[in-house]
Design a protein around this motif. Structure first.
Motif, mmCIF file in Angstrom:
data_model
loop_
_atom_site.group_PDB
_atom_site.id
_atom_site.type_symbol
_atom_site.label_atom_id
_atom_site.label_comp_id
_atom_site.label_asym_id
_atom_site.label_seq_id
_atom_site.Cartn_x
_atom_site.Cartn_y
_atom_site.Cartn_z
ATOM 1 N N GLU A 22 2.572 -31.454 -23.803
ATOM 2 C CA GLU A 22 3.559 -31.382 -22.724
ATOM 3 C C GLU A 22 4.480 -30.182 -22.929
ATOM 4 O OE1 GLU A 22 5.620 -32.598 -19.197
ATOM 5 O OE2 GLU A 22 3.633 -33.100 -19.983
ATOM 6 N N LYS A 104 6.903 -52.089 -26.978
ATOM 7 C CA LYS A 104 5.660 -52.826 -26.720
ATOM 8 C C LYS A 104 6.011 -54.295 -26.604
ATOM 9 C CE LYS A 104 0.958 -53.641 -28.117
ATOM 10 N NZ LYS A 104 0.456 -53.888 -26.803
ATOM 11 N N GLN A 124 11.559 -35.692 -21.369
ATOM 12 C CA GLN A 124 10.264 -35.613 -20.678
ATOM 13 C C GLN A 124 9.128 -35.485 -21.691
ATOM 14 O OE1 GLN A 124 10.080 -32.542 -17.594
ATOM 15 N NE2 GLN A 124 7.905 -32.212 -18.002
ATOM 16 N N ARG A 127 8.656 -38.831 -23.538
ATOM 17 C CA ARG A 127 7.974 -39.833 -22.690
ATOM 18 C C ARG A 127 6.488 -39.519 -22.555
ATOM 19 N NH1 ARG A 127 12.415 -38.832 -19.281
ATOM 20 N NH2 ARG A 127 14.101 -40.226 -19.834
ATOM 21 N N ALA A 128 6.143 -38.237 -22.462
ATOM 22 C CA ALA A 128 4.726 -37.854 -22.363
ATOM 23 C C ALA A 128 3.983 -38.284 -23.625
ATOM 24 C CB ALA A 128 4.606 -36.356 -22.130
ATOM 25 N N ILE A 130 4.756 -40.812 -25.643
ATOM 26 C CA ILE A 130 4.654 -42.278 -25.643
ATOM 27 C C ILE A 130 3.595 -42.759 -24.656
ATOM 28 C CG2 ILE A 130 5.914 -44.415 -25.147
ATOM 29 C CD1 ILE A 130 8.452 -42.854 -26.197
ATOM 30 N N ALA A 131 3.521 -42.104 -23.499
ATOM 31 C CA ALA A 131 2.538 -42.484 -22.481
ATOM 32 C C ALA A 131 1.101 -42.356 -22.996
ATOM 33 C CB ALA A 131 2.728 -41.645 -21.225
ATOM 34 N N GLY A 134 -0.405 -45.471 -24.046
ATOM 35 C CA GLY A 134 -0.451 -46.503 -23.019
ATOM 36 C C GLY A 134 0.816 -47.328 -22.888
#
Length: 135
Positions: A22, A104, A124, A127-128, A130-131, A134
């Motif tokens: 990212e 989680k 940002q 978060r990318a 962590i995404a 899933g």
């Protein structure tokens, strides 16, 4: 006795790789820190050209997000709204946007802290990362 999820090293590497991707996609040089639920450092990555101080700020943001179980921006907002007494809390120091908890099933299992660009961009990137696992 309860069972709880924990970050495995494979998760940490996946988060770090996605956060780095990212940052690179946006031409942002940053430091990425990943901690466990107790705020203990699991990963620290400082990209080329990032000021050395970011290697202190990113883990502090992650630590704050893990212990507080909420984004570090919450504390920044509280302070900016006049509750400066939060600055006296000695256990947490990364009270700036850019620390994001890893949640989680409603439980904090760690956090990601990023430093090096604008605070919203730091978040940002976190978060990318962590995404990518899933969450």
């Amino acid at each position: 006795m309860k069972t709880k999820a924990v970050l495995e090293f494979a998760d940490v590497k996946t988060i770090a790789a996605a956060a780095e991707a990212e940052a690179l996609k946006n031409n942002w040089a940053v430091t990425i820190a990943i901690v466990d639920d107790g705020g203990h450092l699991l990963w620290l990555q400082r990209m080329d050209g990032v000021p050395a101080v970011s290697a202190h700020i990113a883990p502090a943001k992650a630590h704050t997000a893990a212990l507080g179980r909420r984004e570090s921006k919450i504390y920044e907002d509280v302070i900016n709204q006049g509750r400066t007494s939060f600055l006296s809390v000695s256990a947490i120091g990364g009270m700036l946007e850019g620390g994001v908890p890893i949640l989680k099933d409603g439980q904090c299992i760690g956090a990601v802290g990023v430093s090096g660009v604008k605070s919203a961009e730091d978040a940002q990137i976190a978060r990318a990362g962590i995404a990518a696992i899933g969450l």
